[in-house]
Design a protein around this motif. Structure first.
Motif, PDB file in Angstrom:
ATOM      1  N   PHE B  88       0.804  -1.226   0.000  1.00 56.96           N
ATOM      2  CA  PHE B  88       0.000   0.000   0.000  1.00 56.96           C
ATOM      3  C   PHE B  88       0.832   1.269   0.000  1.00 56.96           C
ATOM      4  CE2 PHE B  88      -2.272  -3.491   2.057  1.00 56.96           C
ATOM      5  CZ  PHE B  88      -3.300  -3.644   1.140  1.00 56.96           C
ATOM      6  N   GLY B  89       2.145   1.121  -0.163  1.00 58.34           N
ATOM      7  CA  GLY B  89       3.018   2.288  -0.253  1.00 58.34           C
ATOM      8  C   GLY B  89       3.832   2.482   1.002  1.00 58.34           C
ATOM      9  N   PRO B  90       4.865   3.352   0.901  1.00 56.50           N
ATOM     10  CA  PRO B  90       5.799   3.547   2.009  1.00 56.50           C
ATOM     11  C   PRO B  90       5.264   4.490   3.087  1.00 56.50           C
ATOM     12  CG  PRO B  90       6.448   4.910   0.169  1.00 56.50           C
ATOM     13  CD  PRO B  90       5.232   4.139  -0.278  1.00 56.50           C
ATOM     14  N   THR B  91       5.987   4.562   4.192  1.00 57.39           N
ATOM     15  CA  THR B  91       5.644   5.437   5.322  1.00 57.39           C
ATOM     16  C   THR B  91       6.748   6.479   5.495  1.00 57.39           C
ATOM     17  OG1 THR B  91       4.534   3.580   6.408  1.00 57.39           O
ATOM     18  CG2 THR B  91       5.158   5.439   7.810  1.00 57.39           C
ATOM     19  N   GLU B  92       6.347   7.734   5.750  1.00 55.58           N
ATOM     20  CA  GLU B  92       7.329   8.788   6.047  1.00 55.58           C
ATOM     21  C   GLU B  92       7.964   8.533   7.412  1.00 55.58           C
ATOM     22  OE1 GLU B  92       8.012  11.507   4.264  1.00 55.58           O
ATOM     23  OE2 GLU B  92       6.338  11.668   2.843  1.00 55.58           O
ATOM     24  N   ASN B  93       9.225   8.911   7.555  1.00 56.74           N
ATOM     25  CA  ASN B  93       9.835   8.917   8.882  1.00 56.74           C
ATOM     26  C   ASN B  93       9.649  10.312   9.482  1.00 56.74           C
ATOM     27  OD1 ASN B  93      11.478   9.076  11.144  1.00 56.74           O
ATOM     28  ND2 ASN B  93      13.059   7.737  10.259  1.00 56.74           N
ATOM     29  N   PRO B  94       8.795  10.440  10.528  1.00 58.63           N
ATOM     30  CA  PRO B  94       8.508  11.767  11.091  1.00 58.63           C
ATOM     31  C   PRO B  94       9.741  12.407  11.728  1.00 58.63           C
ATOM     32  CG  PRO B  94       6.994  10.094  11.943  1.00 58.63           C
ATOM     33  CD  PRO B  94       8.089   9.372  11.241  1.00 58.63           C
ATOM     34  N   ALA B  95      10.742  11.586  12.051  1.00 60.44           N
ATOM     35  CA  ALA B  95      11.923  12.108  12.745  1.00 60.44           C
ATOM     36  C   ALA B  95      13.081  12.384  11.796  1.00 60.44           C
ATOM     37  CB  ALA B  95      12.365  11.120  13.820  1.00 60.44           C
ATOM     38  N   ALA B  96      12.957  11.970  10.525  1.00 67.88           N
ATOM     39  CA  ALA B  96      14.068  12.135   9.581  1.00 67.88           C
ATOM     40  C   ALA B  96      13.518  12.151   8.162  1.00 67.88           C
ATOM     41  CB  ALA B  96      15.079  11.001   9.752  1.00 67.88           C
ATOM     42  N   GLU B  97      13.301  13.345   7.657  1.00 70.49           N
ATOM     43  CA  GLU B  97      12.663  13.482   6.350  1.00 70.49           C
ATOM     44  C   GLU B  97      13.470  12.792   5.243  1.00 70.49           C
ATOM     45  OE1 GLU B  97      11.758  17.619   5.502  1.00 70.49           O
ATOM     46  OE2 GLU B  97      10.960  16.960   3.557  1.00 70.49           O
ATOM     47  N   GLY B  98      12.748  12.102   4.370  1.00 71.40           N
ATOM     48  CA  GLY B  98      13.402  11.446   3.246  1.00 71.40           C
ATOM     49  C   GLY B  98      14.016  10.105   3.584  1.00 71.40           C
TER      50      GLY B  98
END
Lengths: 92, 438
Positions: B88-98
């Motif tokens: 269903f797609g990736p998840t953002e890392n809220p503590a480290a963009e990209g």
């Protein structure tokens, strides 16, 4: 790189055992990757034989009748059912 | 799927009015069954699967008054270290963009890091709670094997996995562990330890007199910035009265290969249940393309095995196929002794090494991950490189021991976690050690 004989026929054979259909390019890619990965697994040869003391006992319980899912609940996620049974493809 | 990729399904499940978790929100990894709310395991195979019952841990959450706010994204069937193998797609890392949030419980860790839930549940087969905890800068606990019921957890590798909690602090994670721990008649591998636990009370930060052992094998190969951050966390413990010594654990040099052989072998057996008959995706009779060896057949009229193989081709993603195939290979005639039996020897050796080290120490400490969070999209082409990043977490699963990952600081603005490993069922000591830092 590896003395493990991984060739595309072997990947196809394993896929057949595992009941996973593969395209030809899947087979090529997996053949290459498996050579690397299995070569790495070969280092298990360096592991000494270890005495495994199983400090475990079987956990048993009386076989008592309990409530379970209803037939309708059990069938609810099936793609196809008939007369209260799961329906699968033909076994030829 | 939510915009930031944290939740596969956003749906509230209200718990009891009172209880130790009343007023708390919890994200639940999407391989933990929730009655009436779809449970996908991050897979196309289970995209529409709605469990008819709750996992034991979900029952316990509800009884404790928690509100479940959604089903958290994950690597497909728990197979991955980045949450990028989710269908269903990736998840953002809220503590480290990209960067990736880690995995496989990346959605659970990200939910807590982003404040979308107070707490979260994940599952840890080879590091899948500790890795994302480290990458997202939160706390995650992998309990002793048998402490938490696996009833209702969709199986990947039964002999290795445990459900574990995430929180912003060690105390909060320990409170959640108190709620879910304890025996369950529906999981015969659960034990009585943890029945009346109060792990949260151990989060008192008192490490005066604590003896810490540092396995050099888990530090030497790690990224320089990670090691620096790890060392400064150890210094902090020392300032508060802990002492440490180094220890060598030669067996862990073989832990990654042993782990993958065992996990893949168990996976190949566990995932055999996905045949498209009782639940899950089924290849369409009309559009199903033909397998390489199939004659002109359609899934309903044709051979069972061909229909089955087509269903699994369509339902499983790349990493799942890779592991099922390699596991099948490792268990197949002629290779069983070479791979599987040797891996079990290595597992016993690792267990022995850890038990011996813990005779002279209260906890072992290492960086949780040898590297900072990976850049997104960079790591999927070379599976072996990805597996090697699990070097510090998998030995703990092989040894059945409890471990906690706690934020240790940052390197170049990226979160670093420190891992404490304890003796079997001594969750209190790892909670105490971790609570000195977070």
């Amino acid at each position: 790189m590896s003395d493990t004989p991984v060739n595309s026929d072997e990947v196809r054979h394993v896929a057949d055992l595992a009941r996973v259909d593969l395209d030809d390019d899947d087979v090529d890619r997996f053949t290459e990757q498996f050579a690397d990965i299995l070569a790495y697994f070969e280092t298990l040869d360096e592991v000494p034989e270890v005495e495994r003391e199983a400090d475990l006992a079987n956990v048993m319980r009386p076989d008592e009748v309990r409530d379970s899912l209803s037939q309708a609940e059990a069938l609810a996620n099936a793609e196809e059912t008939e007369d209260g049974y799961f329906k699968g493809p033909n076994v030829s | 799927m939510s915009d930031d990729g944290v939740f596969v399904t956003e749906e509230r499940i209200e718990g009891a009015a009172d209880g130790p978790l009343a007023g708390q929100t919890v994200a639940v990894k999407d391989n933990i069954s929730t009655e009436g709310v779809r449970t996908t395991c991050g897979s196309e195979m289970l995209a529409d699967y709605v469990p008819p019952y709750d996992a034991t841990v979900v029952e316990r959450l509800k009884e404790a008054g928690a509100t479940i706010v959604g089903k958290a994204n994950m690597d497909e069937f728990g197979m991955g270290s980045t949450t990028e193998t989710s269908a269903f797609g990736p998840t953002e890392n809220p503590a480290a963009e990209g960067r990736v949030p880690g995995g496989s419980s990346g959605g659970s860790a990200a939910a807590v890091a982003a404040g979308e839930a107070d707490l979260a549940l994940g599952s840890d087969t080879g590091g899948s709670v500790r890795n994302p905890a480290a990458f997202c800068g939160v706390v995650g606990i992998k309990p002793t094997y048998g402490l938490v019921s696996r009833y209702g957890l969709v199986a990947y590798a039964n002999s290795l996995e445990q459900i574990g909690p995430f929180g912003s602090t060690v105390e909060e994670a320990a409170e959640l562990l108190d709620v879910v721990a304890g025996p369950d008649r529906r999981d015969a591998t659960t034990r009585d330890e943890g029945a009346d636990s109060d792990y949260a009370a151990a989060a008192d930060g008192d490490v005066d007199g604590l003896e810490v052992a540092v396995p050099t094998n888990l530090v030497d190969g790690a990224d320089e910035g990670v090691v620096e951050t790890f060392r400064s966390a150890l210094d902090e413990l020392e300032d508060r009265g802990a002492t440490y010594h180094e220890v060598e654990l030669p067996s862990v040099e073989h832990a990654v290969e042993a782990y993958y052989v065992i996990a893949m072998s168990e996976a190949s057996s566990n995932l055999a249940r996905f045949d498209g008959v009782r639940y899950g995706h089924r290849a369409d009779a009309d559009t199903g393309e033909q397998g390489s060896s199939s004659s002109a057949t359609q899934s309903h009229d044709g051979n069972w095995n061909e229909a089955f193989a087509r269903t699994r081709k369509e339902g499983f993603g790349e990493e799942v196929k890779r592991r099922v195939l390699l596991g099948t290979y490792a268990l197949s005639a002629g290779y069983h002794d070479k791979y599987y039996k040797k891996a079990q020897d290595a597992r016993a050796w690792v267990k022995q090494d850890f038990d011996e080290a813990l005779e002279d120490a209260d906890v072992l400490a290492s960086p949780t991950m040898p590297v900072p969070p990976f850049e997104r999209g960079g790591s999927l082409d070379d599976p072996l490189q990805m597996y090697l990043a699990d070097a510090n977490t998998v030995p703990v699963n092989l040894a059945d021991l409890p471990a906690i990952s706690v934020p240790a600081g940052e390197t170049d603005g990226l979160p670093v976690g420190i891992q404490f490993v304890g003796s079997a069922f001594d969750e209190e000591t790892i909670v105490r050690a971790g609570s000195a830092l977070a």
